[in-house]
Scaffold this motif. Sequence first.
Motif, short mmCIF file in Angstrom:
data_model
loop_
_atom_site.label_atom_id
_atom_site.label_comp_id
_atom_site.label_asym_id
_atom_site.label_seq_id
_atom_site.Cartn_x
_atom_site.Cartn_y
_atom_site.Cartn_z
N ILE A 3 0.82 -1.21 0.00
CA ILE A 3 0.00 0.00 0.00
C ILE A 3 0.86 1.27 0.00
CG2 ILE A 3 -0.34 -0.08 2.51
CD1 ILE A 3 -2.87 1.30 -0.02
N ASP A 4 1.98 1.29 0.72
CA ASP A 4 2.82 2.50 0.75
C ASP A 4 3.40 2.80 -0.63
OD1 ASP A 4 4.47 0.23 1.00
OD2 ASP A 4 5.96 1.28 2.23
N LYS A 5 3.84 1.76 -1.32
CA LYS A 5 4.39 1.93 -2.66
C LYS A 5 3.29 2.34 -3.65
CE LYS A 5 7.28 -0.42 -6.06
NZ LYS A 5 8.01 -1.65 -6.37
N PHE A 6 2.12 1.72 -3.52
CA PHE A 6 1.00 2.06 -4.38
C PHE A 6 0.62 3.53 -4.24
CE2 PHE A 6 -3.51 2.74 -5.08
CZ PHE A 6 -3.68 2.20 -6.35
N LEU A 7 0.51 4.02 -3.02
CA LEU A 7 0.13 5.42 -2.80
C LEU A 7 1.13 6.38 -3.42
CD1 LEU A 7 -1.11 5.17 0.89
CD2 LEU A 7 -2.53 5.52 -1.16
N LYS A 8 2.39 6.04 -3.38
CA LYS A 8 3.43 6.88 -3.99
C LYS A 8 3.36 6.81 -5.50
CE LYS A 8 7.73 8.12 -5.29
NZ LYS A 8 7.87 8.47 -6.69
N LEU A 9 3.34 5.61 -6.08
CA LEU A 9 3.33 5.47 -7.53
C LEU A 9 2.04 5.99 -8.16
CD1 LEU A 9 5.02 1.98 -8.07
CD2 LEU A 9 6.01 4.25 -8.42
N GLN A 42 -5.00 -4.84 -3.70
CA GLN A 42 -5.55 -5.61 -4.82
C GLN A 42 -6.61 -4.78 -5.54
OE1 GLN A 42 -4.40 -8.67 -5.54
NE2 GLN A 42 -3.04 -8.61 -3.78
N PRO A 43 -6.81 -5.03 -6.83
CA PRO A 43 -7.91 -4.37 -7.53
C PRO A 43 -9.23 -4.68 -6.81
CG PRO A 43 -6.46 -5.41 -9.11
CD PRO A 43 -6.00 -5.85 -7.74
N GLY A 44 -10.06 -3.66 -6.68
CA GLY A 44 -11.33 -3.80 -5.98
C GLY A 44 -11.29 -3.32 -4.54
N ASP A 45 -10.08 -3.18 -3.98
CA ASP A 45 -9.97 -2.66 -2.61
C ASP A 45 -10.43 -1.20 -2.57
OD1 ASP A 45 -8.94 -4.99 -1.53
OD2 ASP A 45 -6.85 -4.34 -1.66
N VAL A 46 -11.05 -0.82 -1.48
CA VAL A 46 -11.45 0.57 -1.26
C VAL A 46 -10.48 1.16 -0.24
CG1 VAL A 46 -13.24 2.12 -0.42
CG2 VAL A 46 -13.86 0.12 -1.80
N PHE A 58 -11.18 5.96 -2.51
CA PHE A 58 -11.13 5.53 -3.90
C PHE A 58 -11.09 4.02 -4.00
CE2 PHE A 58 -6.77 6.52 -2.60
CZ PHE A 58 -6.08 5.37 -2.94
N LYS A 59 -11.52 3.54 -5.16
CA LYS A 59 -11.51 2.10 -5.45
C LYS A 59 -10.35 1.81 -6.38
CE LYS A 59 -14.46 -1.66 -6.97
NZ LYS A 59 -15.80 -2.05 -7.37
N VAL A 60 -9.56 0.80 -6.03
CA VAL A 60 -8.39 0.42 -6.81
C VAL A 60 -8.83 -0.33 -8.06
CG1 VAL A 60 -6.22 -0.87 -6.80
CG2 VAL A 60 -6.99 0.31 -4.73
N LEU A 61 -8.30 0.08 -9.20
CA LEU A 61 -8.57 -0.57 -10.48
C LEU A 61 -7.42 -1.53 -10.81
CD1 LEU A 61 -9.66 2.59 -12.50
CD2 LEU A 61 -11.14 0.92 -11.36
N PRO A 62 -7.63 -2.45 -11.75
CA PRO A 62 -6.52 -3.31 -12.17
C PRO A 62 -5.36 -2.43 -12.68
CG PRO A 62 -8.58 -4.15 -13.03
CD PRO A 62 -8.88 -2.80 -12.43
N PHE A 63 -4.14 -2.80 -12.32
CA PHE A 63 -2.98 -1.98 -12.70
C PHE A 63 -1.75 -2.85 -12.87
CE2 PHE A 63 -2.98 -2.33 -8.11
CZ PHE A 63 -1.66 -2.59 -7.82
N GLU A 64 -0.76 -2.27 -13.56
CA GLU A 64 0.57 -2.87 -13.67
C GLU A 64 1.56 -1.82 -13.21
OE1 GLU A 64 1.67 -4.77 -17.31
OE2 GLU A 64 -0.37 -5.52 -17.64
N ARG A 73 -3.62 6.31 -14.00
CA ARG A 73 -4.44 6.53 -12.80
C ARG A 73 -5.14 5.22 -12.46
NH1 ARG A 73 -8.60 11.41 -11.59
NH2 ARG A 73 -9.28 10.61 -9.60
N PRO A 74 -4.65 4.53 -11.45
CA PRO A 74 -5.15 3.18 -11.13
C PRO A 74 -6.31 3.15 -10.14
CG PRO A 74 -3.27 3.65 -9.80
CD PRO A 74 -3.49 4.86 -10.68
N PHE A 75 -7.11 4.21 -10.08
CA PHE A 75 -8.22 4.22 -9.14
C PHE A 75 -9.33 5.15 -9.60
CE2 PHE A 75 -5.11 7.38 -7.77
CZ PHE A 75 -5.89 8.52 -7.61
N ASP A 76 -10.52 4.91 -9.06
CA ASP A 76 -11.67 5.79 -9.26
C ASP A 76 -12.00 6.42 -7.92
OD1 ASP A 76 -12.20 5.44 -11.97
OD2 ASP A 76 -13.46 3.69 -11.61
#
Length: 92
Positions: A3-9, A42-46, A58-64, A73-76
């Motif tokens: 999650i920490d890396k995701f928030l930064k990227l 994971q995709p689908g996590d809020v 926000f909701k996480v979308l599928p990402f690479e 932008r990997p989220f809505d």
Amino acid sequence: MRIDKFLKLARVIKRRTLAQEMIEIGAVRVNGKVVKASKEIQPGDVVEVAFPSRVVSFKVLPFEEKELKRGARPFDVLEERKVNPDEKPWND
């Protein structure tokens, strides 16, 4: 991805160390639960992030990872609300 890396990227938080600090004080929640920086996202996590003057959900979308590094932008955004900084929204 952590999650920490995701928030930064994902450019939600500018630095990974800041993301880790926010996670440590409980300002980041995944699916309504306070998590550790090592939580795998994971995709689908809020995800809910409490900044001093606003809370963003926000909701996480599928990402690479390589797409994230290119600025995808990997989220809505589900909700963004203003809060009083004195109330410390991450304490509720």
